[in-house]
Design a protein around this motif. Structure first.
Motif, PDB file in Angstrom:
ATOM      1  N   ALA A  84       7.114  15.720  43.139  1.00 46.97           N
ATOM      2  CA  ALA A  84       8.082  14.603  43.215  1.00 46.97           C
ATOM      3  C   ALA A  84       8.180  13.876  41.879  1.00 46.97           C
ATOM      4  O   ALA A  84       9.281  13.535  41.407  1.00 46.97           O
ATOM      5  CB  ALA A  84       7.658  13.631  44.312  1.00 46.97           C
ATOM      6  N   GLY A  85       7.044  13.642  41.236  1.00 49.30           N
ATOM      7  CA  GLY A  85       7.063  12.964  39.943  1.00 49.30           C
ATOM      8  C   GLY A  85       7.674  13.816  38.856  1.00 49.30           C
ATOM      9  O   GLY A  85       8.423  13.308  37.993  1.00 49.30           O
ATOM     10  N   ALA A  86       7.385  15.106  38.874  1.00 56.03           N
ATOM     11  CA  ALA A  86       7.938  16.015  37.861  1.00 56.03           C
ATOM     12  C   ALA A  86       9.452  16.089  37.984  1.00 56.03           C
ATOM     13  O   ALA A  86      10.172  16.118  36.973  1.00 56.03           O
ATOM     14  CB  ALA A  86       7.309  17.402  38.033  1.00 56.03           C
ATOM     15  N   LEU A  87       9.969  16.109  39.211  1.00 54.46           N
ATOM     16  CA  LEU A  87      11.412  16.169  39.417  1.00 54.46           C
ATOM     17  C   LEU A  87      12.097  14.894  38.926  1.00 54.46           C
ATOM     18  O   LEU A  87      13.273  14.908  38.548  1.00 54.46           O
ATOM     19  CB  LEU A  87      11.733  16.405  40.897  1.00 54.46           C
ATOM     20  CG  LEU A  87      11.345  17.797  41.449  1.00 54.46           C
ATOM     21  CD1 LEU A  87      11.572  17.856  42.958  1.00 54.46           C
ATOM     22  CD2 LEU A  87      12.169  18.889  40.751  1.00 54.46           C
ATOM     23  N   ARG A  88      11.363  13.773  38.914  1.00 53.75           N
ATOM     24  CA  ARG A  88      11.943  12.497  38.457  1.00 53.75           C
ATOM     25  C   ARG A  88      11.758  12.312  36.952  1.00 53.75           C
ATOM     26  O   ARG A  88      12.127  11.290  36.389  1.00 53.75           O
ATOM     27  CB  ARG A  88      11.300  11.338  39.191  1.00 53.75           C
ATOM     28  CG  ARG A  88      11.608  11.334  40.695  1.00 53.75           C
ATOM     29  CD  ARG A  88      10.902  10.208  41.408  1.00 53.75           C
ATOM     30  NE  ARG A  88      11.317   8.901  40.866  1.00 53.75           N
ATOM     31  CZ  ARG A  88      10.776   7.745  41.248  1.00 53.75           C
ATOM     32  NH1 ARG A  88       9.791   7.746  42.129  1.00 53.75           N
ATOM     33  NH2 ARG A  88      11.214   6.620  40.719  1.00 53.75           N
ATOM     34  N   GLY A  89      11.149  13.290  36.293  1.00 55.34           N
ATOM     35  CA  GLY A  89      11.018  13.249  34.856  1.00 55.34           C
ATOM     36  C   GLY A  89       9.805  12.526  34.335  1.00 55.34           C
ATOM     37  O   GLY A  89       9.698  12.259  33.128  1.00 55.34           O
ATOM     38  N   MET A  98       1.411  12.475  36.054  1.00 55.49           N
ATOM     39  CA  MET A  98       1.551  12.836  37.472  1.00 55.49           C
ATOM     40  C   MET A  98       0.317  13.581  37.998  1.00 55.49           C
ATOM     41  O   MET A  98      -0.085  13.414  39.151  1.00 55.49           O
ATOM     42  CB  MET A  98       2.804  13.698  37.670  1.00 55.49           C
ATOM     43  CG  MET A  98       4.099  12.922  37.581  1.00 55.49           C
ATOM     44  SD  MET A  98       4.072  11.393  38.556  1.00 55.49           S
ATOM     45  CE  MET A  98       3.620  11.984  40.166  1.00 55.49           C
ATOM     46  N   LEU A  99      -0.292  14.398  37.136  1.00 59.26           N
ATOM     47  CA  LEU A  99      -1.494  15.131  37.567  1.00 59.26           C
ATOM     48  C   LEU A  99      -2.629  14.160  37.874  1.00 59.26           C
ATOM     49  O   LEU A  99      -3.305  14.266  38.905  1.00 59.26           O
ATOM     50  CB  LEU A  99      -1.908  16.120  36.478  1.00 59.26           C
ATOM     51  CG  LEU A  99      -3.171  16.951  36.790  1.00 59.26           C
ATOM     52  CD1 LEU A  99      -2.935  17.802  38.034  1.00 59.26           C
ATOM     53  CD2 LEU A  99      -3.539  17.836  35.604  1.00 59.26           C
ATOM     54  N   LEU A 100      -2.827  13.162  36.971  1.00 59.68           N
ATOM     55  CA  LEU A 100      -3.881  12.173  37.195  1.00 59.68           C
ATOM     56  C   LEU A 100      -3.602  11.335  38.441  1.00 59.68           C
ATOM     57  O   LEU A 100      -4.507  11.030  39.227  1.00 59.68           O
ATOM     58  CB  LEU A 100      -4.022  11.272  35.960  1.00 59.68           C
ATOM     59  CG  LEU A 100      -4.542  11.938  34.684  1.00 59.68           C
ATOM     60  CD1 LEU A 100      -4.542  10.951  33.527  1.00 59.68           C
ATOM     61  CD2 LEU A 100      -5.940  12.507  34.913  1.00 59.68           C
ATOM     62  N   THR A 101      -2.325  10.965  38.620  1.00 59.63           N
ATOM     63  CA  THR A 101      -1.954  10.174  39.798  1.00 59.63           C
ATOM     64  C   THR A 101      -2.201  10.957  41.090  1.00 59.63           C
ATOM     65  O   THR A 101      -2.729  10.420  42.081  1.00 59.63           O
ATOM     66  CB  THR A 101      -0.473   9.770  39.713  1.00 59.63           C
ATOM     67  OG1 THR A 101      -0.250   9.033  38.512  1.00 59.63           O
ATOM     68  CG2 THR A 101      -0.072   8.918  40.919  1.00 59.63           C
ATOM     69  N   SER A 102      -1.814  12.218  41.104  1.00 59.03           N
ATOM     70  CA  SER A 102      -1.975  13.061  42.293  1.00 59.03           C
ATOM     71  C   SER A 102      -3.451  13.219  42.649  1.00 59.03           C
ATOM     72  O   SER A 102      -3.849  13.108  43.824  1.00 59.03           O
ATOM     73  CB  SER A 102      -1.337  14.432  42.052  1.00 59.03           C
ATOM     74  OG  SER A 102       0.023  14.310  41.730  1.00 59.03           O
ATOM     75  N   ILE A 103      -4.264  13.480  41.633  1.00 65.79           N
ATOM     76  CA  ILE A 103      -5.701  13.664  41.885  1.00 65.79           C
ATOM     77  C   ILE A 103      -6.339  12.368  42.387  1.00 65.79           C
ATOM     78  O   ILE A 103      -7.188  12.373  43.281  1.00 65.79           O
ATOM     79  CB  ILE A 103      -6.402  14.161  40.606  1.00 65.79           C
ATOM     80  CG1 ILE A 103      -5.935  15.588  40.272  1.00 65.79           C
ATOM     81  CG2 ILE A 103      -7.920  14.137  40.763  1.00 65.79           C
ATOM     82  CD1 ILE A 103      -6.476  16.131  38.964  1.00 65.79           C
ATOM     83  N   SER A 104      -5.921  11.233  41.811  1.00 65.18           N
ATOM     84  CA  SER A 104      -6.458   9.938  42.251  1.00 65.18           C
ATOM     85  C   SER A 104      -6.144   9.688  43.724  1.00 65.18           C
ATOM     86  O   SER A 104      -6.977   9.194  44.484  1.00 65.18           O
ATOM     87  CB  SER A 104      -5.873   8.815  41.378  1.00 65.18           C
ATOM     88  OG  SER A 104      -6.248   8.983  40.029  1.00 65.18           O
TER      89      SER A 104
END
Length: 461
Positions: free
Chosen positions: A260-265, A271-277
């Protein structure tokens, strides 16, 4: 070769290559001990302290927490790392302490003193460690002994053995040296054989050892128990299932949030750090500690009831039991007999209250009227005669519990007299035994002869 119960005594001794009068020589006994091994039942070795510590970190949920701590360290969240590791270490420490204490208690029970056995070696009766008994040994048996191995009776003088540990029957069995010329005689009916872990309640005799260790009837049961495989407890299964769901859910969160974050640029690293957190936050850090503390409290309560919990999850397993299949004697019942009614000719029946071998109880007539055996000559004389005409005696352990050494029926009669305050040693001070006709299967009675010490005692009897 036919089973030993179908062999005569001479044929049994010849088969075992031993002699009833001489027994085995010391060198031959040593050789057979080397050949057959010690006379003990195998047990699973306990876990070492290191094994117990390692086992605390094999739980899937704990592994997830360790992985979460590692990820938190990578993303720089030191506070989460400390909290998670403290929980993991405390959880492991509590589990290790509980299980190590249980292992130490079991080891202490296993190391209890091994009984000595009287055997005939080189023509002399000697005491040896029960673990050193070998096939062919001639073992002397008397009242109060525990049978150290399986054997063929070669001599019996009113020998009675209680086989509840093996057959579940609380009544002692008469043993004799006669041949049983039948096929497929049930275990409990083999009157010329004795078995390991049973107890001599009356008489005396001698046996030729036919099997030791795993080659005994009780050893066969022990071998079956050794084959039982360790399985997961219901609680462990559910925790592992929950852990798998958490892993799948965490991976799903990582993928969805990252995409979702990658699609929003948004930058991929962020985004990787946020997802893991988010995945780490989904892990219930306190759950293992809560489970371990709850189970430890349960184990502590079980210890108060004389139940030793070796593995903590077993506490919950016990609560999940739906059906218990058990033998009656020693489980549903206590293998204790109680005298509850005195029936005397020319006298109303007397009811005796009390349970088991406790000396607490009262005497009442059939109409409910209390009765004092000290004031009723007939009942008092009857109770004293019952206590005097026995060979059993009562033993008290450190907790004050009563154990009967000898025949359980005689133990019940002794307890009935003790409810009045009369014990056999006290009664024998006034009425010492001077002769006896022992119990026999022909007479079906035991007679003791006593000499009164004073005129009053003589008048009473």
């Amino acid at each position: 070769m036919p089973p030993y119960y179908r062999l005569a005594v001479d044929a049994t001794l010849e088969e075992l290559q031993t002699n009833a009068e001489q027994g085995l020589s010391a060198p031959e006994a040593s050789r057979r001990l080397e050949e057959h091994g010690p006379n003990r039942l195998p047990t699973k070795s306990g876990s070492s302290l290191l094994q117990i510590i390692i086992s605390q970190f094999t739980n899937i949920l704990v592994l997830i927490l360790i992985a979460a701590a590692a990820v938190s360290l990578l993303v720089g969240d030191v506070k989460d790392v400390i909290v998670i590791l403290v929980i993991v270490v405390l959880n492991a420490a509590l589990g290790t302490y509980q299980e190590y204490q249980a292992e130490q208690a079991l080891a202490a029970l296993s190391a209890m003193q091994v009984p000595l056995v009287r055997v005939r070696r080189a023509g002399e009766v000697k005491q040896v460690n029960a673990h050193e008994v070998v096939p062919g040994d001639i073992v002397m048996l008397q009242e109060g002994d525990r049978v150290p191995a399986d054997g063929r009776v070669i001599e019996s003088h009113n020998l009675q053995i209680e086989e509840a540990a093996l057959t579940g029957e609380s009544q002692a069995v008469f043993k004799k040296a006669d041949v049983l010329d039948k096929d497929d005689v049930p275990l409990g009916d083999r009157a010329n054989l004795v078995f390991m872990s049973t107890s001599v309640t009356y008489g005396r005799g001698a046996m030729a050892v036919t099997g030791t260790g795993l080659n005994t009837e009780i050893g066969k049961i022990a071998a079956l128990l050794m084959e039982v495989e360790d399985t997961e407890t219901p609680l462990t299964k559910r925790i592992n299932q929950l852990s798998r769901y958490l892993v799948i859910g965490a991976i799903g969160v990582v993928i969805i949030v990252f995409l979702a974050g990658a699609l929003r640029g948004i930058p991929l690293t962020q985004m990787l750090l946020t997802s893991i957190s988010l995945a780490v936050a989904a892990v219930p850090e306190s759950l293992p500690a809560v489970i371990t503390i709850s189970l430890s409290l349960g184990a502590a309560r079980m210890v108060e009831r004389n139940v030793l919990i070796r593995k903590l999850p077993a506490v919950e397993t016990l609560g999940s039991v739906t059906t218990i299949c058990s033998d009656k004697t020693g489980t549903l019942t206590k293998n204790e007999m109680t005298a509850t009614l005195l029936a005397l000719p020319g006298h109303d029946d007397v009811n005796v209250s009390g349970i088991g071998y406790s000396a607490e109880g009262t005497f009442k007539l059939a109409n409910g009227e209390p009765l004092d055996p000290k004031a009723d000559a007939a009942v008092g004389r009857f109770l004293k005669a019952m206590a005097l005409s026995t060979d059993a005696y009562l033993e008290y352990d450190n907790q004050g519990e009563v154990n009967v050494v000898g025949d359980t029926t005689e133990g019940a009669l002794l307890v009935a007299a003790q409810k009045v305050g009369w014990t056999r040693p006290q009664l024998e001070q006034d009425l010492p035994r001077v002769g006896e006709l022992p119990f026999s299967s022909e007479r079906k009675a035991m007679t003791t002869i006593h000499e009164p010490r004073d005129a009053e005692t003589g008048r009473l009897f």
